[in-house]
Scaffold this motif. Structure first.
Motif, PDB file in Angstrom:
ATOM      1  N   ASP A  32      50.182  41.884  29.597  1.00  0.00           N
ATOM      2  CA  ASP A  32      50.157  41.792  31.054  1.00  0.00           C
ATOM      3  C   ASP A  32      51.542  41.475  31.597  1.00  0.00           C
ATOM      4  O   ASP A  32      52.264  40.623  31.061  1.00  0.00           O
ATOM      5  CB  ASP A  32      49.183  40.700  31.504  1.00  0.00           C
ATOM      6  N   SER A  36      53.163  40.685  38.241  1.00  0.00           N
ATOM      7  CA  SER A  36      52.349  41.850  38.552  1.00  0.00           C
ATOM      8  C   SER A  36      52.248  42.096  40.054  1.00  0.00           C
ATOM      9  O   SER A  36      52.105  41.153  40.846  1.00  0.00           O
ATOM     10  CB  SER A  36      50.943  41.657  37.961  1.00  0.00           C
ATOM     11  N   GLN A  39      46.605  42.053  40.965  1.00  0.00           N
ATOM     12  CA  GLN A  39      46.022  40.871  40.354  1.00  0.00           C
ATOM     13  C   GLN A  39      44.595  41.160  39.916  1.00  0.00           C
ATOM     14  O   GLN A  39      43.929  42.031  40.471  1.00  0.00           O
ATOM     15  CB  GLN A  39      46.016  39.698  41.349  1.00  0.00           C
ATOM     16  N   SER A  40      44.130  40.409  38.918  1.00  0.00           N
ATOM     17  CA  SER A  40      42.761  40.570  38.459  1.00  0.00           C
ATOM     18  C   SER A  40      41.796  40.138  39.557  1.00  0.00           C
ATOM     19  O   SER A  40      42.153  39.415  40.490  1.00  0.00           O
ATOM     20  CB  SER A  40      42.515  39.747  37.198  1.00  0.00           C
ATOM     21  N   ASN A  56      43.817  44.006  44.125  1.00  0.00           N
ATOM     22  CA  ASN A  56      43.221  43.855  42.802  1.00  0.00           C
ATOM     23  C   ASN A  56      43.688  44.953  41.862  1.00  0.00           C
ATOM     24  O   ASN A  56      44.058  46.041  42.289  1.00  0.00           O
ATOM     25  CB  ASN A  56      41.697  43.877  42.901  1.00  0.00           C
ATOM     26  N   ARG A  58      45.429  45.701  37.621  1.00  0.00           N
ATOM     27  CA  ARG A  58      46.203  45.128  36.521  1.00  0.00           C
ATOM     28  C   ARG A  58      47.497  45.882  36.366  1.00  0.00           C
ATOM     29  O   ARG A  58      47.558  47.095  36.599  1.00  0.00           O
ATOM     30  CB  ARG A  58      45.414  45.185  35.207  1.00  0.00           C
ATOM     31  N   CYS A  59      48.523  45.157  35.969  1.00  0.00           N
ATOM     32  CA  CYS A  59      49.813  45.754  35.625  1.00  0.00           C
ATOM     33  C   CYS A  59      50.170  45.305  34.218  1.00  0.00           C
ATOM     34  O   CYS A  59      50.262  44.101  33.957  1.00  0.00           O
ATOM     35  CB  CYS A  59      50.903  45.332  36.599  1.00  0.00           C
ATOM     36  N   GLU A  60      50.366  46.257  33.335  1.00  0.00           N
ATOM     37  CA  GLU A  60      50.700  45.962  31.944  1.00  0.00           C
ATOM     38  C   GLU A  60      52.051  46.559  31.591  1.00  0.00           C
ATOM     39  O   GLU A  60      52.490  47.547  32.190  1.00  0.00           O
ATOM     40  CB  GLU A  60      49.625  46.512  31.007  1.00  0.00           C
ATOM     41  N   LEU A  94      40.480  50.087  30.444  1.00  0.00           N
ATOM     42  CA  LEU A  94      40.641  49.784  31.865  1.00  0.00           C
ATOM     43  C   LEU A  94      39.587  50.491  32.711  1.00  0.00           C
ATOM     44  O   LEU A  94      39.092  49.929  33.699  1.00  0.00           O
ATOM     45  CB  LEU A  94      42.057  50.159  32.311  1.00  0.00           C
ATOM     46  N   GLU A  97      36.516  48.519  32.402  1.00  0.00           N
ATOM     47  CA  GLU A  97      36.606  47.280  33.175  1.00  0.00           C
ATOM     48  C   GLU A  97      36.489  47.517  34.679  1.00  0.00           C
ATOM     49  O   GLU A  97      36.503  46.555  35.461  1.00  0.00           O
ATOM     50  CB  GLU A  97      37.920  46.562  32.860  1.00  0.00           C
ATOM     51  N   TYR A 124      49.586  50.790  35.286  1.00  0.00           N
ATOM     52  CA  TYR A 124      48.941  50.202  36.462  1.00  0.00           C
ATOM     53  C   TYR A 124      47.485  50.672  36.505  1.00  0.00           C
ATOM     54  O   TYR A 124      47.216  51.866  36.385  1.00  0.00           O
ATOM     55  CB  TYR A 124      49.640  50.636  37.750  1.00  0.00           C
TER      56      TYR A 124
END
Length: 282
Positions: A32, A36, A39-40, A56, A58-60, A94, A97, A124
C-alpha cells in the motif's frame, strides 16, 4: 515514507536505514502507498462542503526489481512475466474486494514528476469507473471493434507484431511516438491471457521501452497504463497497454499547453505513420 535516504524502495538490509520493503532481497514487491490519494472504506473522508463523495479506493506500489535503477526492458523477461502475473492477481483481488475499475500504471522520468529512479509502478483501485474508461466501455458495448479498426489500417501504423500481440502508433495519437500494445484477439484484460499470451506481452513490454529509449539515445520519459475492462463491463471491451512518451525530439518536451488543455484538441509534432516507421526501424 521512511526518512532514509535515497532509495526507500530498496531492500531493507541489516545495518541500513529502514525502507518500505523489509526484506534483504526480493523479486517483486506490492504494498500500500503510505501517501495514498484514495483511502479504504474504513477511513472517513475529510468533510468538505464541495465534496461529492468520499475518495474511497486503494493505491498500491509495485516494485519490479531490487535494483535501484533500470526499466521494464532491463529487468529482464522473467521479471516482466512475474510483473504481469502479479497484476493479474491484484486485478482479481481488488475486483473481489469491490473495486469498479483497476488502473496499473507507470510514470517514468523526472519530466513526468517521478522523484525515485527505482523501477516501479502503481495500481489504483477506484470505487467507480472514471469517465474515459466508462466512455470506452460504452463504445465497445455499442459495437466499436478496435481489432477490426486496426486491421483496416493495413499495417501503416504498426511498430512490431507476433502471433499474439501487435504494437502500433494509433492514427488518433495525442502524444508524439504514442504506442499501444494490443492482443490480436478479443481480450478484456491480462487475466484473459493464457501462458503463451503472458509471455508475448512480457516481450512487448521490454521491446517498446527499448525502442522509445533508442529514439533519442536517452531514457524516454513516459506514462504507461494497462487499459483493461471495468469489473462489470461486457465481453466487448478490448484490453490495451498504452505508452504516452513526453519527448517530441531530443531534449524537447511535448507540452500539453493552452490548445490541448482548453479545447481537448491535441496538436501533433510527429504524425503517427512517421512515428511508427521510426520505431519499426529501431
Amino acid at each position: 515514507m521512511p526518512a532514509n535516504s535515497a532509495d526507500p524502495l530498496a531492500p531493507g538490509r541489516p545495518g541500513s536505514d529502514a525502507t518500505e520493503i523489509p526484506f534483504s532481497d526480493f523479486e517483486l514487491a506490492v504494498f500500500d502507498n503510505q501517501f495514498s490519494s484514495l483511502q479504504s472504506n474504513e477511513v472517513a473522508a475529510a468533510p468538505s462542503r464541495w465534496a461529492t463523495g468520499p475518495a474511497n479506493g486503494r493505491c498500491e506500489v509495485i516494485v519490479y526489481t531490487s535494483e535501484s535503477e533500470g526499466s521494464l526492458q532491463t529487468v529482464g523477461h522473467a521479471r516482466r512475466v512475474l510483473f504481469i502475473e502479479a497484476l493479474i492477481d491484484r486485478y482479481k483481488t481488488l475486483f473481489d474486494e469491490g473495486a469498479a475499475y483497476v488502473l496499473p500504471f507507470e510514470n517514468r522520468g523526472q519530466e513526468v514528476g517521478v522523484t525515485l529512479p527505482h523501477p516501479h509502478g502503481q495500481i489504483y483501485a477506484f470505487p467507480s469507473v472514471p469517465e474515459p474508461q466508462a466512455a470506452a466501455a460504452r463504445a465497445f458495448a455499442s459495437g466499436y471493434d478496435l481489432i477490426a479498426d486496426h486491421a483496416s489500417w493495413e499495417g501503416v501504423f504498426d511498430v512490431v507484431s507476433d502471433d499474439s500481440f501487435v504494437a502500433f502508433s494509433p492514427p488518433f495519437a495525442r502524444f508524439p511516438f504514442e504506442t499501444w500494445i494490443m492482443p490480436n484477439r478479443p481480450c478484456r484484460g491480462p487475466w484473459d491471457l493464457d501462458a503463451e499470451g503472458v509471455e508475448a506481452l512480457a516481450r512487448m513490454l521490454g521491446d517498446i521501452p527499448r525502442r522509445l529509449d533508442s529514439l533519442f539515445d536517452a531514457p524516454m520519459p513516459y506514462m504507461m497504463s494497462f487499459q483493461a475492462a471495468p469489473r462489470d463491463s461486457g465481453d466487448d471491451f478490448q484490453f490495451t497497454v498504452q505508452f504516452f512518451p513526453v519527448m517530441r525530439d531530443a531534449g524537447r518536451l511535448k507540452y500539453l499547453a493552452s490548445v490541448e488543455q482548453f479545447t481537448g484538441v491535441f496538436t501533433v509534432d510527429v504524425v503517427p505513420e512517421q512515428a511508427a516507421e521510426r520505431l519499426r526501424s529501431l
